[in-house]
Design a protein around this motif. Structure first.
Motif, PDB file in Angstrom:
ATOM      1  N   UNK A  45      14.662  32.511   9.087  1.00  0.00           N
ATOM      2  CA  UNK A  45      16.018  33.060   9.174  1.00  0.00           C
ATOM      3  C   UNK A  45      16.078  34.529   8.788  1.00  0.00           C
ATOM      4  N   UNK A  46      14.957  35.066   8.334  1.00  0.00           N
ATOM      5  CA  UNK A  46      14.950  36.442   7.842  1.00  0.00           C
ATOM      6  C   UNK A  46      13.865  37.256   8.546  1.00  0.00           C
ATOM      7  N   UNK A  47      13.802  37.076   9.868  1.00  0.00           N
ATOM      8  CA  UNK A  47      12.800  37.785  10.657  1.00  0.00           C
ATOM      9  C   UNK A  47      13.114  39.270  10.714  1.00  0.00           C
ATOM     10  N   UNK A  48      12.053  40.042  10.817  1.00  0.00           N
ATOM     11  CA  UNK A  48      12.178  41.494  10.783  1.00  0.00           C
ATOM     12  C   UNK A  48      13.094  42.038  11.864  1.00  0.00           C
ATOM     13  N   UNK A  49      13.020  41.451  13.063  1.00  0.00           N
ATOM     14  CA  UNK A  49      13.743  42.045  14.186  1.00  0.00           C
ATOM     15  C   UNK A  49      15.181  41.538  14.319  1.00  0.00           C
ATOM     16  N   UNK A  50      15.582  40.566  13.480  1.00  0.00           N
ATOM     17  CA  UNK A  50      16.927  40.007  13.635  1.00  0.00           C
ATOM     18  C   UNK A  50      17.766  40.108  12.372  1.00  0.00           C
ATOM     19  N   UNK A  51      17.177  40.446  11.228  1.00  0.00           N
ATOM     20  CA  UNK A  51      17.918  40.411   9.975  1.00  0.00           C
ATOM     21  C   UNK A  51      18.991  41.488   9.918  1.00  0.00           C
ATOM     22  N   UNK A  52      20.192  41.067   9.610  1.00  0.00           N
ATOM     23  CA  UNK A  52      21.290  41.992   9.327  1.00  0.00           C
ATOM     24  C   UNK A  52      22.164  41.332   8.275  1.00  0.00           C
ATOM     25  N   UNK A  53      22.823  42.123   7.472  1.00  0.00           N
ATOM     26  CA  UNK A  53      23.633  41.566   6.399  1.00  0.00           C
ATOM     27  C   UNK A  53      24.908  40.951   6.963  1.00  0.00           C
ATOM     28  N   UNK A  54      25.235  39.725   6.553  1.00  0.00           N
ATOM     29  CA  UNK A  54      26.496  39.120   7.010  1.00  0.00           C
ATOM     30  C   UNK A  54      27.675  39.836   6.380  1.00  0.00           C
ATOM     31  N   UNK A  55      28.864  39.688   6.945  1.00  0.00           N
ATOM     32  CA  UNK A  55      30.049  40.337   6.348  1.00  0.00           C
ATOM     33  C   UNK A  55      30.361  39.746   4.978  1.00  0.00           C
ATOM     34  N   UNK A  56      31.104  40.482   4.193  1.00  0.00           N
ATOM     35  CA  UNK A  56      31.497  40.014   2.868  1.00  0.00           C
ATOM     36  C   UNK A  56      32.283  38.713   2.983  1.00  0.00           C
ATOM     37  N   UNK A  57      31.868  37.723   2.199  1.00  0.00           N
ATOM     38  CA  UNK A  57      32.517  36.413   2.263  1.00  0.00           C
ATOM     39  C   UNK A  57      33.798  36.413   1.443  1.00  0.00           C
ATOM     40  N   UNK A  58      34.870  35.830   1.954  1.00  0.00           N
ATOM     41  CA  UNK A  58      36.109  35.722   1.172  1.00  0.00           C
ATOM     42  C   UNK A  58      35.851  34.895  -0.090  1.00  0.00           C
ATOM     43  N   UNK A  59      36.395  35.335  -1.205  1.00  0.00           N
ATOM     44  CA  UNK A  59      36.250  34.587  -2.444  1.00  0.00           C
ATOM     45  C   UNK A  59      34.913  34.732  -3.128  1.00  0.00           C
ATOM     46  N   UNK A  60      34.138  35.731  -2.722  1.00  0.00           N
ATOM     47  CA  UNK A  60      32.831  35.922  -3.371  1.00  0.00           C
ATOM     48  C   UNK A  60      33.034  36.342  -4.821  1.00  0.00           C
TER      49      UNK A  60
END
Length: 640
Positions: free
Chosen positions: A381-396
């Motif tokens: 799930x954390x491959x070099x060519x696809x990793x990007x940070x997800x948006x900020x989660x509500x209630x974090x």
């Protein structure tokens, strides 16, 4: 997670220490038997009682999810910071969470402690009453220390009960540590008559007293008896083995578990005092005694298995992470046999390349926005060519059970083994944390956490710093390569970029078009309206050229008012020149200037191969443009 399962947070240090490892194992097995889960928040070094130095790793105690846990346990003697313990208790009280303190005294908490006075009294009575020693000397801790003073009082009490008068020469201060203890012993060894027994306030001093006596030619215990206190494992590796009173950490763990389970079951828990177990051994002339063989084996394993090869692998991981060119590449280097059972959670603000995280002035007030950047069980799930940070989660929230990874944490907590949390920090600034989820109690796994945490911290911190430096260098390089007036490439920037473009395989033998654009009437504008207006006219033509050409075009200004674009691939130059005129026409209609901004254009086409000469192409396009300029009527300004 089922409703009856509850979470217990343990605050401690050095989970790789065999004694603390044994405490965690005993406590967790008691909790797991009742279907509860243990979350261990650990630092990797002692902070000490009065030490004010910066210890960023203590941030791990700030991520305790007080709104999620049902009980907090503090190993006070292992953390050795009253400020931290009091802070944890205050926060837990705010959430009405019960606190159990192991080996410490605090208001607002149930305290499980050793009765050190009674334990030490057993040692003193053994020497004086069992062995009949009257000429005895005590090696105390530091002056005015409560632990040391209590033991001095016990020493004097037992002397008095046995009709032995106390005299000042019977007491020295070894400060609970090796060097001051040895200094005190050097003075004692100068005496004409030595004591028949040394009663030491802890085992460290007893070991050093015994060694110095033997080095001076005295026999222990045949001539002089030596005793210690605490029951450190080191006493079983000395010759002779040291008589002591053991503050058995497994008994402490068991009593702590009893108190915690009472709270989890809705019952009240009371303070408990455990009397240390007296252990007679060789240093006082008694038979040899061995204790806790499993903990001793763990100590051996913990030391033996710290292979240089493991450190080499971690060093390589750190280096690769630091020098990575992207977040995905950096995270990909976390996949290793040294990181097989961990989650890595980092503040997303770290990866803002426009702001150096470690130089931000608002960090103390900045709430961390945690994001899971690596899960060792799902590296795909954390491959070099696809990793990007997800948006900020509500209630974090800024804790170990924040929304983005809460379900994953609770899933791991179902394993019947504790989760171990370490803070990630770099340049004395916390950046996140790592969670280890070992599915065993093998101490070599626990011992690897300190180096693994340090390697990841340094890897991420170095990556963040280098990314910021690259951003600054790119900006500087961009400024160096760009014309400040128009934003187009200057001569050096153009040639550097064009050289790279013509070497790309996909560009070889492709059509190439050069469009030259020259501002009409620049001298007239400068003379009548000033050079600032002339610069504005040049910038406007540059903008028209850039807007009319494809995004992939390479546009430049070599100087003056001559601008050009190089387009690789099929295009319609006549259409582009028409768009330039349209842009300028709209500009003139809306700008309200006393003059019109107009330009003359020329172009040349060719094939981008080894025979293509950009200098010659620019000259031909310039000639074409000049011919058009000669034919046009110059209209320098509008009538008022």
């Amino acid at each position: 997670m089922s409703k009856e399962k509850k979470l217990v947070a343990l605050c401690t240090s050095r989970v790789y220490d065999p004694a603390i490892h044994g405490f965690i194992k005993e406590l967790n097995e008691r909790l797991a038997a009742e279907n509860h889960s243990l979350l261990v928040f650990a630092i990797n070094s002692d902070i000490y009682w009065e030490e004010d130095r910066q210890a960023t790793e203590k941030y791990v105690f700030d991520i305790i999810p007080y709104d999620q846990v049902d009980c907090v346990i503090i190993m006070d003697e292992k953390i050795k910071s009253r400020k931290i313990a009091e802070k944890i208790i205050r926060r837990a009280t705010r959430y009405q969470i019960p606190v159990v303190v192991s080996d410490g005294h605090y208001e607002g908490a149930t305290c499980i402690t050793f009765d050190y006075g009674k334990g030490f009294e057993k040692v003193v009575r053994h020497v004086i009453e069992h062995h009949g020693i009257r000429n005895v000397h005590m090696m105390a801790g530091q002056p005015d220390n409560s632990f040391s003073n209590e033991r001095i009082d016990v020493f004097k009490k037992v002397l008095a009960e046995n009709n032995i008068p106390f005299e000042d020469h019977m007491l020295s201060y070894g400060y609970f540590w090796a060097d001051p203890c040895r200094e005190a012993m050097r003075e004692i060894l100068k005496r004409e008559r030595l004591p028949e027994a040394f009663i030491c306030a802890n085992d460290i001093m007893a070991i050093n007293v015994s060694e110095m006596l033997i080095e001076a030619g005295h026999k222990v215990p045949d001539e002089i008896l030596v005793t210690g206190f605490d029951g450190y494992d080191e006493i079983y590796f000395t010759s002779p083995k040291i008589t002591t009173a053991s503050c058995d950490i497994l008994l402490l763990a068991d009593a702590t578990a009893d108190a915690a389970l009472k709270y989890l079951n809705g019952e009240a828990a009371e303070d408990v005092q455990i009397v240390p177990e007296f252990i007679a051994n060789e240093s006082c002339g008694c038979p040899e005694h061995m204790e806790h063989p499993q903990i001793l084996l763990n100590r051996f394993n913990e030391s033996f298995y710290r292979h240089n090869d493991d450190n080499r692998v971690l060093h390589q991981i750190t280096s690769n992470m630091q020098t990575s060119l992207s977040l995905g590449e950096m995270v990909s280097y976390l996949e290793s046999y040294k990181t097989e059972t961990l989650l890595c959670i980092v503040d997303r603000n770290c990866f803002d390349v426009e702001n150096n995280y470690f130089l931000r002035t608002d960090l103390p007030e900045l709430e961390k926005d945690f994001v899971l950047i690596y899960d060792s069980e799902h590296p795909e799930d954390y491959k070099q060519d696809t990793l990007s940070l997800p948006p900020t989660a509500p209630g974090h929230t800024e804790d170990a059970l924040s929304v983005p990874f809460r379900s994953r944490m609770l899933e791991l907590a179902e394993s019947k083994y504790p989760l171990i949390f370490n803070a990630l920090d770099f340049m004395n600034i916390p950046i996140g944390f790592v969670c280890y989820f070992f599915r065993d109690y093998i101490i070599t796994h626990y011992s690897g956490t300190i180096n693994c945490t340090n390697a990841i911290s340094t890897g991420i911190g170095g990556f963040v710093n280098l990314q910021y430096q690259r951003t600054l260098l790119d900006k500087m390089d961009e400024m160096y390569r760009r014309d400040s007036l128009t934003g187009l490439y200057n001569r050096i920037g153009f040639h550097n970029i064009f050289k790279k473009l013509r070497q790309k395989k996909e560009n070889i033998d492709q059509p190439v078009t050069v469009i030259m654009s020259d501002l009409d009437g620049l001298k007239y504008i400068n003379d009548h309206f000033g050079h600032a207006e002339g610069d504005n006219a040049i910038a406007t033509v540059a903008q028209a050229l850039k807007k009319a050409c494809p995004e992939t075009a390479l546009s430049a200004r070599f100087g003056g008012d001559e601008l050009f674009s190089v387009i690789i691939g099929d295009c319609k130059p006549e259409f582009i020149m028409k768009r330039i005129d349209q842009y300028l026409s709209e500009y003139n209609d809306n700008a309200g200037l006393a003059y019109d901004v107009q330009t003359s254009c020329g172009f040349v086409t060719g094939i981008l191969n080894d025979q293509f000469d950009i200098t010659q192409a620019l000259k031909v396009a310039d000639d074409e443009m000049y011919g058009i300029k000669q034919k046009k009527r110059y209209y320098r300004s509008r009538p008022q």
